[in-house]
Design an enzyme around this catalytic site. Structure first.
Site, PDB file in Angstrom:
ATOM      1  N   GLU A 284       0.845  -1.209   0.000  1.00  0.00           N
ATOM      2  CA  GLU A 284       0.000   0.000   0.000  1.00  0.00           C
ATOM      3  C   GLU A 284       0.872   1.246   0.000  1.00  0.00           C
ATOM      4  OE1 GLU A 284      -2.107  -0.403   3.698  1.00  0.00           O
ATOM      5  OE2 GLU A 284      -3.037  -2.306   3.143  1.00  0.00           O
ATOM      6  N   PRO A 285       1.713   1.415  -1.007  1.00  0.00           N
ATOM      7  CA  PRO A 285       2.620   2.571  -0.965  1.00  0.00           C
ATOM      8  C   PRO A 285       1.916   3.884  -1.296  1.00  0.00           C
ATOM      9  CG  PRO A 285       2.914   1.373  -3.024  1.00  0.00           C
ATOM     10  CD  PRO A 285       1.894   0.609  -2.228  1.00  0.00           C
ATOM     11  N   GLY A 286       2.295   4.930  -0.619  1.00  0.00           N
ATOM     12  CA  GLY A 286       1.752   6.259  -0.896  1.00  0.00           C
ATOM     13  C   GLY A 286       2.904   7.212  -1.200  1.00  0.00           C
ATOM     14  N   ARG A 287       3.632   7.573  -0.139  1.00  0.00           N
ATOM     15  CA  ARG A 287       4.702   8.562  -0.264  1.00  0.00           C
ATOM     16  C   ARG A 287       5.729   8.205  -1.350  1.00  0.00           C
ATOM     17  NH1 ARG A 287       6.405  11.535   4.288  1.00  0.00           N
ATOM     18  NH2 ARG A 287       5.509   9.859   5.538  1.00  0.00           N
ATOM     19  N   TYR A 327       5.606  18.243  11.832  1.00  0.00           N
ATOM     20  CA  TYR A 327       6.660  17.236  12.077  1.00  0.00           C
ATOM     21  C   TYR A 327       8.061  17.845  12.039  1.00  0.00           C
ATOM     22  CZ  TYR A 327       2.841  14.433   9.953  1.00  0.00           C
ATOM     23  OH  TYR A 327       1.639  13.887   9.594  1.00  0.00           O
ATOM     24  N   CYS A 355      -1.466  32.988  10.898  1.00  0.00           N
ATOM     25  CA  CYS A 355      -1.223  33.536  12.228  1.00  0.00           C
ATOM     26  C   CYS A 355      -0.909  32.451  13.248  1.00  0.00           C
ATOM     27  CB  CYS A 355      -2.425  34.368  12.652  1.00  0.00           C
ATOM     28  SG  CYS A 355      -2.776  35.611  11.416  1.00  0.00           S
ATOM     29  N   GLU A 356       0.192  31.775  13.048  1.00  0.00           N
ATOM     30  CA  GLU A 356       0.676  30.725  13.953  1.00  0.00           C
ATOM     31  C   GLU A 356       2.197  30.755  13.888  1.00  0.00           C
ATOM     32  OE1 GLU A 356      -1.099  28.082  15.500  1.00  0.00           O
ATOM     33  OE2 GLU A 356      -3.076  28.399  14.575  1.00  0.00           O
ATOM     34  N   TYR A 384       1.274  13.913   1.030  1.00  0.00           N
ATOM     35  CA  TYR A 384       0.828  14.550   2.272  1.00  0.00           C
ATOM     36  C   TYR A 384       1.032  16.073   2.218  1.00  0.00           C
ATOM     37  CZ  TYR A 384       1.030   9.643   3.461  1.00  0.00           C
ATOM     38  OH  TYR A 384       0.856   8.283   3.435  1.00  0.00           O
TER      39      TYR A 384
END
Ligand code: LLP
Length: 431
Positions: A284-287, A327, A355-356, A384
């Site tokens: 199930e590869p994504g990245r 992260y 504003c963070e 992502y």
């Protein structure tokens, strides 16, 4: 970090300088900026194709499904591109089921993962004829059986085992250790299999595990596979056959100096451990399929010196790409116009407009001196990135572009300001 800056003089994978301008394959990012405005995401289809075909090469003539983890990048055109290459889909919501179906992925190549599947989602997946659910608790197993009976469709299932393997990755994206919410511990998983085998509405099809993401060395997946094989043998002795082995996703990519194996090498390493076993393999590869294909292109709005630091304020924010904010993820950043003085560099904080305080793309980053309106490409943002974007601070979703050689296509237009309030508009009259 100076090393990475040296390589970056030439570019990054399918993002290279051509006549001083950063291009995705053969298309200039300056040109795209003029066409669609800023900020925007751009993806290389060549990069996606190569990564997918590398997985395929690794499997050779072994039976397999490469079930693209839709969560990494949910754009329909990207799922469609992967479907054309033969991909299945790993989904976690009815929204992703809809996306996979629109992209033409057949039910028998769809797997349903996630710890919290709702009744509606289970029903929709059964009706779509998915291959199996990756079940993560006893209560979920019971619920799937009840709904199967209601709709009179037998459910394929695999139990997601929690192999208690350390994936050696960022703690926020590791999932296969005892302390994580994911999967079922091995003894309990065996009990669930016994129960599923005896249930007329459930059909045991496979065994699954997924230990985490951005894993750059082979040992965690190998260890996980060894445990899966052990459980599978034990089940077989009990007369329970699991035709599919699904090892989830998790293979990492290069963001800075990581050196993960190519997908083909990764797969061959796993097959070697299994030693010619007659099963159907699923990953199930994504990245590792989409990560290095994409960049977020933005523009320098302002610069300032403050508190002993130099700030570069850009027009993209954590609403567009949240990975650095949550992260502290490193993403390479390149100026779209190549510097004519590559050795003259500044150290700057690259921040967004939100504003963070965590709305930041890079800390103390070495870059060529930048002017207002200069364009920057934030690389390795295909996975992502857009998928985790939000409308925080009422910022619209930015456009996405898919490049193929000299051609490019808008695969998502910019969201309008009116669309931002569309869900609320119907209630305005009552206010
Ligand atoms: N299968 C399951 C059950 C998963 O939970 C995931 C990812 C995948 C497959 C795909 O994993 P990949 O091949 O992409 O590593 N937002 C984080 C990553 C979260 C991953 C969640 N699950 C990030 O930006 O690093």
């Amino acid at each position: 970090m100076e090393d990475i800056q040296t390589w970056l003089r030439e570019g990054w994978q399918e993002f290279t300088y051509q006549q001083g301008e950063l291009c995705c394959e053969e298309v200039s990012l300056n040109h795209l900026a003029r066409e669609v405005g800023l900020p925007f995401y751009v993806y290389s289809s060549r990069s996606i194709r190569e990564a997918f075909l590398s997985y395929k090469e690794g499997f050779g003539d072994q039976k397999h499904i490469i079930a693209y983890a839709v969560k990494a990048n949910e754009n329909l055109s990207i799922i469609h591109l992967l479907r054309q290459l033969g991909a299945g889909a790993d989904i976690v919501s009815v929204g992703q089921l809809y996306r996979a179906q629109l992209a033409g992925i057949p039910g028998h190549k769809i797997l349903y993962s996630g710890v919290g599947k709702t009744d509606r989602e289970i029903r929709a997946a059964l009706e779509a004829g998915i291959l199996f659910f990756n079940v993560e608790s006893e209560e979920e197993l019971v619920r799937i059986s009840q709904i199967s009976e209601e709709v009179q469709i037998r459910a394929g299932i695999a139990i997601r085992i929690n192999p208690d393997v350390d994936p050696k990755t960022h703690p926020y994206i590791s999932t296969g250790m005892k302390e994580h919410k994911f999967g079922v511990e091995i003894p309990a998983a065996i009990e669930l299999y016994r129960r599923a085998e005896a249930d007329p509405w459930l059909e045991v099809r496979g065994i699954q595990c997924h230990i985490g993401s951005q894993i750059t060395e082979p040992s965690p997946h190998r260890e996980a596979l060894e445990r899966v094989l052990m459980v599978r043998a034990q089940l077989s002795e009990m007369g329970i056959e699991t035709r599919y082995i699904d090892l989830g996703g998790g293979l990492g990519i290069r963001y800075s100096e990581e050196e993960p194996p190519a997908p083909a090498e990764f797969v061959r390493g796993l097959l070697e451990i299994a030693g010619g076993l007659d099963v159907s393999w699923i990953l199930e590869p994504g990245r590792s399929i989409v990560g290095n294909s994409g960049a977020l292109v933005c523009q320098v709005l302002y610069r300032k010196e403050h508190g002993g630091k130099h700030y570069t304020i850009v027009d993209a924010g954590m609403n567009d790409l949240i990975r650095p904010a949550i992260y502290e993820a490193f993403h390479p950043i390149l100026p779209v116009c190549q510097s004519d003085q590559p050795d003259h560099r500044i150290h700057t904080e690259v921040v967004g407009p939100i504003c963070e305080s965590t709305d930041q793309f890079a800390w103390d980053r070495s870059l060529p001196p930048l002017e207002q309106k200069d364009l920057l490409a934030i690389l390795a943002a295909g996975a992502y990135g857009a998928a985790m974007s939000s409308n925080y601070n009422a910022k619209p979703f930015c456009p996405e572009i898919l490049v193929d050689g000299k051609e490019w296509r808008l695969i998502r237009r910019r969201q309008t300001i009116e669309e931002l309030v569309a869900f609320e508009r119907e209630f305005l009259a009552e206010a």
